[in-house]
Every structure is written in C-alpha cells, then in structure tokens.
Write an enzyme that holds these catalytic residues in place. Structure first.
Site, PDB file in Angstrom:
ATOM      1  N   SER A 143      -6.216  31.841  67.526  1.00 11.44           N
ATOM      2  CA  SER A 143      -5.499  32.650  68.510  1.00 11.44           C
ATOM      3  C   SER A 143      -6.222  32.532  69.838  1.00 11.44           C
ATOM      4  O   SER A 143      -7.425  32.227  69.876  1.00 11.44           O
ATOM      5  CB  SER A 143      -5.478  34.120  68.067  1.00 11.44           C
ATOM      6  OG  SER A 143      -5.052  34.965  69.118  1.00 11.44           O
ATOM      7  N   TYR A 156      -9.367  41.977  64.999  1.00 12.15           N
ATOM      8  CA  TYR A 156      -8.635  40.720  65.162  1.00 12.15           C
ATOM      9  C   TYR A 156      -9.436  39.732  66.004  1.00 12.15           C
ATOM     10  O   TYR A 156      -9.576  38.560  65.645  1.00 12.15           O
ATOM     11  CB  TYR A 156      -7.292  41.014  65.817  1.00 12.15           C
ATOM     12  CG  TYR A 156      -6.367  39.833  65.936  1.00 12.15           C
ATOM     13  CD1 TYR A 156      -5.648  39.372  64.839  1.00 12.15           C
ATOM     14  CD2 TYR A 156      -6.176  39.201  67.166  1.00 12.15           C
ATOM     15  CE1 TYR A 156      -4.773  38.298  64.961  1.00 12.15           C
ATOM     16  CE2 TYR A 156      -5.310  38.133  67.296  1.00 12.15           C
ATOM     17  CZ  TYR A 156      -4.612  37.680  66.187  1.00 12.15           C
ATOM     18  OH  TYR A 156      -3.758  36.612  66.312  1.00 12.15           O
TER      19      TYR A 156
END
Length: 248
Positions: A143, A156
């Site tokens: 990501s 995350y």
C-alpha cells in the site's frame, strides 16, 4: 513474458475488488487460479464461474489466512487439486480506523494478522515446493501506506511497512533458488471500501493524488500480472500504482 499456461496461482482475498481483478488477469494469462476467500463464498464462486465462462480455470477455497493452521490446510488443498503453487499473490487486507491512543488490542492484532502475519504464513507454506522446483513468483499487495504515514491507521501502516521489509528479506533468501519476491503498492483504488466514503472524504483523499484520480482494480491487476510474467529479472522491489502519491 513468462508463460503461465498450466501454472497454479493462489490469490488470497481473491473474491472482490483488487483480488478479483488479479484472479481474472492471471486466469486470462493461462494460470489455474485458486480464489481464496474468508466469508464471501457467493462472490468467490460467482467469480470462478465468470472465469470459467471465458475459458479459464478457477476454484474457490475458503480459509482465514491470518491463521497459520488454516493457511497450511489451504495450500494442501490447492496442491491436492492442481499441484504445487507456482504463483502466490497475497492480497487479503484489513484496515481499522482509530487513532493509536484509542485503538483496541483486537484492532491492532487484526491489522497485523491479515496484512503481515498472513503474508508470512502463506510464503512459508509455498516456498518449500518453489525451492524444490527452483522457480516461483510471490507478490505481496502492499500500500502507499507502506511508504508514507497515515493518521488513524497505525496498525495498517505498521503492517504494510513490515510487509515491504518481509518482501526484501524473502527475496534475498530465495533468489538463489530462482524465486522472485516483489510487492505491488496501490494507492487510492476504486473498490467497495472507497464507495463507503463521504464525498468530502473522497475529495480529501483525491487531493493527495498527483494524477487526480483513483486507480481501477484492473490497473492494479495489470501491474501484478506484469510483475509475475514480465519482470523476470526483478526481485525485492516495490512497484507503486498510486498516481504519484508516494513520490516523496
């Protein structure tokens, strides 16, 4: 381009969004695609039917990839059905929105479990066969949050940073056996998660993207397919598909 005809590809979190697009792309390139899902059985089976209608091969396999025992059983099931896994794409992901001082233990552990621990469990399960064959490709879906910070998503962000470190470590360990390990790092992508955002939230996120738009799942999948098939001399790298958001 590497020929995927007859090769076995396992895609975690493959029933929806980016994962489904990756499954379609790899199946279109000739791979037998194992579509992993945790709860979205109907979506996974619908995807497999669509792939088969186009002449491809796909089967749905249920497993919670954050659990080591379930990952071992998953890889065994895929191997029994089609043979050893030649291509692994870890796409399953989870994000909780909470500032660190308010984040609960279960949110932290869930984020690391799906985004990072699962990547290790899956790689550990497929690497022995790949090492014996002296070939294979592993792609972790990272990501933009693996390169930059994001407020309200400490678990995350930490997991995706760790995933990039894992990519490099496994690439170094596996290179002499002809196994390539890379990461593809999407930015803002038009999936179900984004659809839940308010217009104000969407506008704020788009304002951070130099290209000024979201990626489509198919654009991310095209990069994954290229990494698997075309980047034959690349390992330990991170390929960004974020519209320039991670430039620096």
């Amino acid at each position: 381009m590497i020929d995927l005809d007859g090769q076995v590809a396992l895609v975690s979190g493959g029933s929806r969004g980016i994962g489904a697009a990756i499954c379609r792309a790899l199946a279109g390139a000739g791979a037998k695609v194992a579509v992993n899902y945790r709860t979205s059985e109907a979506a996974a089976r619908e995807l497999c039917e669509a792939i088969e209608a186009r002449g491809g091969q796909a089967r749905a396999f249920a497993a919670d990839v954050s659990e080591a025992a379930q990952v071992e059983a998953l890889v065994e099931s895929v191997t029994e059905a089609w043979g050893p896994v030649n291509v692994l794409v870890h796409n399953a992901g989870l994000q909780h929105s909470a500032m660190a001082h308010r984040m609960r233990d279960e949110q932290w552990h869930a984020a690391l479990g799906v985004n990072l621990h699962a990547a290790f469990y899956l790689a550990r399960a497929v690497l022995p066969a790949m090492r014996t064959a002296e070939s294979g490709s592993i792609v972790f879906i990272a990501s933009a949050s693996g390169s930059i910070a994001q407020a309200g998503a400490a678990g995350y962000v930490a997991a995706k940073h760790g995933l990039i470190g894992l990519t490099k470590a496994l690439a170094l360990e596996s290179a002499r056996k002809g196994i390539r390990v890379n990461a593809v790092s999407p930015g803002l992508t038009d999936t179900d998660l984004v659809a839940e955002l308010s217009p104000e939230q969407r506008a704020g996120l788009l304002g951070m993207v130099p290209l000024g738009r979201m990626a489509t799942p198919d654009e991310v999948a095209a990069t994954v397919e290229w990494v698997v098939r075309g980047a034959s001399y690349s390992t330990g790298n991170v390929f960004h598909v974020g519209g320039g958001v991670a430039m620096g």
